[in-house]
Design a protein around this motif. Structure first.
Motif, short mmCIF file in Angstrom:
data_model
loop_
_atom_site.label_atom_id
_atom_site.label_comp_id
_atom_site.label_asym_id
_atom_site.label_seq_id
_atom_site.Cartn_x
_atom_site.Cartn_y
_atom_site.Cartn_z
N THR A 261 4.59 5.60 -9.24
CA THR A 261 3.31 5.94 -9.10
C THR A 261 2.57 5.82 -10.79
O THR A 261 1.44 5.60 -10.79
CB THR A 261 3.08 7.43 -8.76
OG1 THR A 261 3.82 8.38 -9.59
CG2 THR A 261 3.33 7.46 -7.39
N ARG A 262 3.38 5.91 -11.60
CA ARG A 262 3.05 5.43 -13.09
C ARG A 262 2.65 4.05 -13.18
O ARG A 262 1.45 3.83 -13.79
CB ARG A 262 4.18 6.04 -14.20
CG ARG A 262 3.71 5.77 -15.43
CD ARG A 262 4.68 5.99 -16.46
NE ARG A 262 5.67 4.73 -16.48
CZ ARG A 262 5.60 3.78 -17.05
NH1 ARG A 262 4.41 3.67 -17.66
NH2 ARG A 262 6.47 2.67 -17.12
N GLN A 263 3.58 3.24 -12.65
CA GLN A 263 3.35 1.80 -12.92
C GLN A 263 2.18 1.28 -11.93
O GLN A 263 1.33 0.48 -12.30
CB GLN A 263 4.31 1.09 -12.69
CG GLN A 263 5.53 1.30 -13.65
CD GLN A 263 6.53 0.11 -13.42
OE1 GLN A 263 6.52 -0.81 -12.86
NE2 GLN A 263 7.77 0.56 -13.94
N HIS A 264 1.90 1.78 -10.60
CA HIS A 264 1.02 1.49 -9.63
C HIS A 264 0.23 2.85 -9.21
O HIS A 264 0.54 3.32 -8.10
CB HIS A 264 1.79 0.93 -8.61
CG HIS A 264 2.80 -0.26 -8.78
ND1 HIS A 264 2.33 -1.35 -9.18
CD2 HIS A 264 4.18 0.00 -8.95
CE1 HIS A 264 3.28 -2.12 -9.65
NE2 HIS A 264 4.42 -1.48 -9.42
N PRO A 265 -0.74 2.99 -10.04
CA PRO A 265 -1.42 4.37 -9.82
C PRO A 265 -2.08 4.51 -8.33
O PRO A 265 -2.18 5.36 -7.66
CB PRO A 265 -2.58 4.52 -10.68
CG PRO A 265 -2.09 3.56 -11.85
CD PRO A 265 -1.29 2.46 -11.29
N ARG B 162 -5.13 7.44 1.76
CA ARG B 162 -5.15 8.30 0.42
C ARG B 162 -5.27 9.92 0.74
O ARG B 162 -5.92 10.79 -0.10
CB ARG B 162 -6.49 7.80 -0.27
CG ARG B 162 -6.16 6.67 -0.86
CD ARG B 162 -7.40 6.06 -1.95
NE ARG B 162 -7.12 4.72 -2.21
CZ ARG B 162 -6.45 4.53 -3.43
NH1 ARG B 162 -6.18 5.55 -4.26
NH2 ARG B 162 -6.47 3.25 -3.82
N GLU B 163 -4.67 10.26 2.05
CA GLU B 163 -4.72 11.62 2.22
C GLU B 163 -3.23 11.94 2.06
O GLU B 163 -2.35 11.18 1.83
CB GLU B 163 -5.03 11.80 3.76
CG GLU B 163 -6.30 11.33 4.11
CD GLU B 163 -6.68 11.44 5.65
OE1 GLU B 163 -5.60 11.85 6.55
OE2 GLU B 163 -7.78 10.92 6.02
N SER B 164 -3.11 13.39 2.29
CA SER B 164 -1.63 14.02 1.80
C SER B 164 -1.19 14.15 3.42
O SER B 164 -1.73 14.25 4.46
CB SER B 164 -1.61 15.18 1.10
OG SER B 164 -2.00 15.11 -0.10
N SER B 165 0.23 14.00 3.63
CA SER B 165 0.86 14.09 4.81
C SER B 165 2.09 14.77 4.74
O SER B 165 2.85 14.27 3.95
CB SER B 165 1.01 12.86 5.81
OG SER B 165 1.46 13.09 6.91
N PHE B 166 2.42 15.82 5.67
CA PHE B 166 3.71 16.55 5.55
C PHE B 166 4.13 16.74 7.15
O PHE B 166 3.09 17.20 7.84
CB PHE B 166 3.59 18.00 4.74
CG PHE B 166 3.08 17.56 3.52
CD1 PHE B 166 4.17 17.28 2.35
CD2 PHE B 166 1.75 17.61 3.03
CE1 PHE B 166 3.81 17.20 1.07
CE2 PHE B 166 1.47 17.45 1.71
CZ PHE B 166 2.45 17.17 0.70
N HIS C 150 4.30 16.64 -7.52
CA HIS C 150 4.21 16.53 -8.96
C HIS C 150 4.43 15.26 -9.45
O HIS C 150 3.98 15.22 -10.44
CB HIS C 150 5.01 17.74 -9.51
CG HIS C 150 4.65 19.21 -9.36
ND1 HIS C 150 5.20 20.28 -9.64
CD2 HIS C 150 3.45 19.55 -8.74
CE1 HIS C 150 4.30 21.45 -9.54
NE2 HIS C 150 3.37 20.92 -8.73
N ARG C 151 5.41 14.67 -8.94
CA ARG C 151 5.69 13.16 -9.33
C ARG C 151 4.83 11.94 -8.87
O ARG C 151 5.23 10.94 -9.07
CB ARG C 151 7.29 13.05 -9.29
CG ARG C 151 7.98 13.87 -9.98
CD ARG C 151 9.51 13.77 -9.84
NE ARG C 151 10.41 14.68 -10.41
CZ ARG C 151 11.41 14.52 -11.45
NH1 ARG C 151 11.21 13.35 -11.82
NH2 ARG C 151 11.95 15.34 -12.18
N GLY C 152 4.07 12.39 -7.99
CA GLY C 152 3.21 11.78 -7.46
C GLY C 152 3.15 11.15 -5.89
O GLY C 152 2.36 10.43 -5.61
N HIS D 74 0.88 -1.37 -0.02
CA HIS D 74 -0.01 -0.17 -0.12
C HIS D 74 0.86 1.22 0.17
O HIS D 74 0.34 2.41 -0.36
CB HIS D 74 -0.93 0.15 1.26
CG HIS D 74 -1.87 -1.04 1.53
ND1 HIS D 74 -1.80 -2.03 2.42
CD2 HIS D 74 -2.60 -1.75 0.73
CE1 HIS D 74 -2.44 -2.90 2.52
NE2 HIS D 74 -3.27 -2.79 1.19
N ILE D 75 2.22 1.14 0.53
CA ILE D 75 2.91 2.42 0.80
C ILE D 75 4.39 2.02 0.41
O ILE D 75 4.86 0.63 0.92
CB ILE D 75 2.80 2.71 2.39
CG1 ILE D 75 1.40 3.19 2.93
CG2 ILE D 75 3.76 4.17 2.51
CD1 ILE D 75 0.96 4.23 2.10
#
Length: 229
Positions: A93-97, A144-148, A118-120, A69-70
């Motif tokens: 991320t291109r191979q595994h959306p 599926r959230e963003s985290s910083f 920008h790169r996923g 998953h991660i």
């Protein structure tokens, strides 16, 4: 060498909200870092490290095999390239959306954070973040959230709010740039600024990228034209 655990079916969350195993692949060129992360993360009941990789090629292979998953991804995967992980992030991320990539690195630069997104990548944290925050970031990305972490978020906002008319160089980059203008080598700059030669190379690459320069001399010339030095 690729390190892969025997695949164990992930427990998917049901509609009642039951927890699931978050399957994780660790990508870092230092085995001791990967092993330390594994020991920390596997203390959590819902986190499961299913594979490790030291290079981009190994990472692509182990992700394809284990379907995590991660991916917890360092940006620096070799001595010759401080940001090889960015290219890998884009390819993963291109191979595994559906894959969630969380960058875990020592490099803190607003431009890198934005580039990673920008790169996923779904998140970006620095390696000295505490364990609780790292685990929270992993769980957020799994949802599926963003985290910083707070510093990465601040650096990203600063970079995004920088005037479009010119590049935004950090104080450290400006210091390195001034020494470049004096003709110092990476080693000499590192000695003068009390940083490693590898770190100097990283800053030089960032300076050249931000100034759209193809060489060190061109970077100094562009900086001079813009009144940066």
């Amino acid at each position: 060498m690729i390190e892969v655990d025997e695949e164990v079916p992930a427990r998917r969350a049901d509609r009642t909200g039951a927890s699931q195993h978050v399957r994780i692949v660790l990508v870092d060129d230092h085995a001791i870092v990967r092993h330390g992360l594994r020991s920390i993360l596997e203390r959590e009941d819902d986190l499961q490290v299913v594979g490790e990789a030291a290079t981009a090629a190994e990472a692509l292979a182990v992700v394809a095999r284990t379907r995590p998953h991660i991916v917890l991804l360092d940006l620096k995967l070799s001595s010759g390239d401080d940001t090889e992980g960015l290219v890998l992030c884009e390819e993963l991320t291109r191979q595994h959306p559906d894959l969630g990539v969380l960058v875990l690195t020592t490099f803190l630069d607003g431009g890198l954070v934005v580039d990673a997104i920008h790169r996923g990548a779904r998140g970006y944290v620095v390696k000295d973040v505490d364990t609780t925050e790292l685990v929270s970031s992993i769980r957020a990305v799994a949802r599926r959230e963003s985290s910083f972490d707070s510093r990465s978020a601040a650096a990203m906002v600063q970079s995004m709010n920088a005037p479009a008319s010119g590049p935004s160089l950090t104080e450290r980059e400006l210091n390195v740039l001034r020494e470049l203008a004096r003709g110092l080598s990476n080693r000499d700059i590192g000695s003068k600024l009390f940083i490693s030669e590898t770190t100097v190379k990283f800053h030089v690459r960032n300076i050249m990228r931000k100034l759209a320069a193809a060489s060190r001399a061109e970077a100094v010339y562009e900086a001079s034209k813009r009144g940066l030095i």
